[in-house]
Enzyme design. Structure first.
Site, PDB file in Angstrom:
ATOM      1  N   CYS A 113      -7.969  -0.415  -0.285  1.00  0.00           N
ATOM      2  CA  CYS A 113      -6.536  -0.483  -0.004  1.00  0.00           C
ATOM      3  C   CYS A 113      -5.964   0.926   0.164  1.00  0.00           C
ATOM      4  CB  CYS A 113      -5.793  -1.224  -1.114  1.00  0.00           C
ATOM      5  SG  CYS A 113      -5.970  -3.017  -1.035  1.00  0.00           S
ATOM      6  N   HIS A 170       0.000   0.032  -1.142  1.00  0.00           N
ATOM      7  CA  HIS A 170       0.663  -0.135  -2.438  1.00  0.00           C
ATOM      8  C   HIS A 170       0.866   1.196  -3.147  1.00  0.00           C
ATOM      9  CE1 HIS A 170      -2.993   0.471  -4.927  1.00  0.00           C
ATOM     10  NE2 HIS A 170      -3.642  -0.196  -3.984  1.00  0.00           N
TER      11      HIS A 170
END
Length: 551
Positions: A472, A453
């Site tokens: 992440c 992301h």
């Protein structure tokens, strides 16, 4: 005429007798091969003399299918390719393996490289032993080159990449290698298909030679943290170490103990090459890297060559996304991983929020995403912050929702009593530039809930060591990544992508074809030009593999 007939009969009798002797000898060796194999105890390590056979199951299957006929010895002589096998065993050290694991000493006792093929002890039992020994050595080396030597289970190294599906018959490969006259190539065919492996092997050989050529003990350098234009007694040793690694050319030094501007360039080059912050400051991480000897490099290369053997060959089929966690970089690759379609800096998990190693398939992109905060972050981080700052939620555009979708006022909650056991709500962040996921997220569904992301914290990408996330992967160039992933979708170009990213409302874009994604952890690799790249073992995973691999 009678003499010619008599001579013909004599020669025919001679050849028939010789053939019978060879057949008898081969039959006796076959009998002894069968006897030895039948002596293997089930569920136990097969042992013949002092040698432990590593693949009794493969040996039994292979020899049974050929009526126990020998392949490596014939009539008291070993096959002329046995010396080539011996060379491959000795050179397995360049694959990061231990030659001793493949019966090296025992084979050397019966085989020499001078092409004298006769086995000293021609007894059928001994010939059977030699045949089995060579076959087991081949099977062991072929297996370890193809699948890897180390069993990943129990290493606690978070490696969850789908393993190779065994598609090879090691016995048939050995047989073909002997019949073709190229046993070396038959073993090389088991190397990982990734071209980078060959570059890594070349580097391994170079570092082995450097280690063997060292005439003096490798001395460690160290001292206080140093900055350019400072003087210290450790500077001469550091300068020599930089020259040794070719990060600095030898030059005339007016003041041996001065960390001068010329040396600064060498330090920064060394830091960059080792994946450290290239700030020219000689601190703890730089000293650690400087103290790594050629022998240490050999061990590090071995660990990463083993990791390459763990990778499935299926990644080579078409384009795929690879994130090297230890290098903080994402690459979109094709053509056997040789061609880079797209590359970007990334941020990965902190040491206590490590990014796992696994593979999946990217299915869709979300532009202008919301962020539903994971419960672990709510409990460990957000509740304590809300207690200290009543405006925390509002300032970060965070809303509290029930699981029926109703918004809850923060003032209605007694935060002093809120804890992991009594917080029956979700917290969600609205889309926008300040959203923790940035303006795009790239989803490859997985049990870890890890994805790629965007991020509003752009300044972190300027650092060379970028382990700051909760696991992440944050990408520096989200719009460009989206564009390359959607290049076969005529509805999306860069303008439409950026408009959707700025929209303030979620847009989900399904990919026409799923893209393989692999998150890998490599602390060493060599590029196609042969240049070696070393990286800091940020999660301290190398040692466990090294111990299992080299002991």
């Amino acid at each position: 005429m009678k003499k010619l007939i008599w001579l013909g009969c004599f020669m025919s009798l001679f050849y028939c007798t010789a053939a019978a002797q060879v057949m008898s000898s081969t039959t006796e060796v076959s009998l002894e091969i069968r006897n030895i194999l039948e002596s293997f105890a089930p569920d136990k390590t097969a042992q013949v003399g002092e040698q432990h056979f590593h693949h009794p199951d493969l040996l039994i299957a292979f020899y049974s299918n050929r009526q126990f006929e020998p392949v490596w010895v014939n009539d008291g002589k070993w096959h002329d390719l046995a010396s080539d096998l011996l060379v491959q065993i000795e050179e397995s050290k360049y694959d990061g393996l231990l030659p001793a694991s493949y019966h090296l000493s025992a084979i050397k006792e019966v085989i020499s490289l001078d092409k004298q093929q006769s086995i000293d002890n021609g007894h059928p039992v001994h010939q059977a032993y030699v045949d089995l020994l060579l076959a087991d050595a081949y099977f062991g080396l072929a297996n370890d080159l193809y699948l890897g030597k180390v069993v990943q289970k129990g290493l606690q190294n978070s490696w969850e990449i789908t393993p190779k599906r065994v598609k090879v018959d090691f016995g048939e490969a050995m047989k073909r290698g002997l019949e073709s006259g190229d046993i070396s190539k038959s073993l090389e065919d088991f190397w990982p298909r990734y071209k980078v492996y060959r570059s890594m092997r070349k580097s391994m050989k170079e570092f082995y030679e450097m280690d063997e050529s060292l005439e003096e003990k490798w001395e460690k350098v160290g001292g206080k943290t140093l900055k350019v234009n400072e003087e210290n007694k450790s500077v001469p040793a550091i300068r020599e170490r930089l020259i040794y690694w070719n990060d600095l050319l030898s030059y005339t030094v007016p003041n041996e103990e001065l960390y001068d501007s010329t040396m600064l360039a060498g330090v920064m080059h060394f830091q960059k090459r080792n994946g450290l912050d290239a700030d020219g400051v000689i601190g703890k991480d730089t000293y650690t890297a400087l103290n790594a000897s050629p022998a240490d490099m050999v061990k590090k290369i071995a660990v990463n060559m083993e990791r390459m053997r763990w990778l499935p060959d299926t990644l080579l089929e078409g384009r795929f996304v690879m994130v090297n966690i230890a290098n903080f970089q994402l690459d979109y690759l094709e053509n056997n991983g040789l061609d880079t379609v797209f590359t970007s800096r990334v941020i990965v998990g902190k040491e206590y929020h490590t990014t796992p190693v696994f593979n999946g398939e990217m299915a869709y992109i979300v532009l202008s995403p919301t962020w539903t905060v994971p419960s672990s972050i709510i409990k460990r981080e957000m509740i304590p912050k809300i207690r200290k700052d009543a405006n925390y939620l509002n300032r970060n555009r965070l809303k509290i929702l029930t699981y029926s979708g109703k918004e809850v006022s923060p003032s209605s909650i007694d935060w002093s009593k809120a804890s992991s056991g009594n917080f029956p709500y979700m917290i969600r962040q609205s889309p926008g530039p300040s959203n923790s996921l940035g303006q795009a997220k790239f989803i490859f569904p997985n049990k870890h809930n890890v994805y790629i992301h965007d991020t509003p914290s752009k300044s972190l990408f300027s650092k060379d060591l970028r382990a700051f996330s909760h696991g992440c992967i944050r990408i520096q160039q989200p719009a460009e990544f989206a564009e390359i992933l959607l290049e076969d979708d005529s509805k999306w170009d860069m303008q439409r992508i950026r408009e959707a990213m700025d929209k303030g409302k979620e847009t989900t874009v399904m990919l026409k074809e799923k893209v393989p994604v692999v998150l890998i952890y490599l602390t060493f690799w060599a590029d196609p030009s042969g240049k070696a790249h070393f990286r800091k073992d940020i999660y301290e995973r190398d040692d466990a593999i090294a111990k299992a691999l080299l002991n």
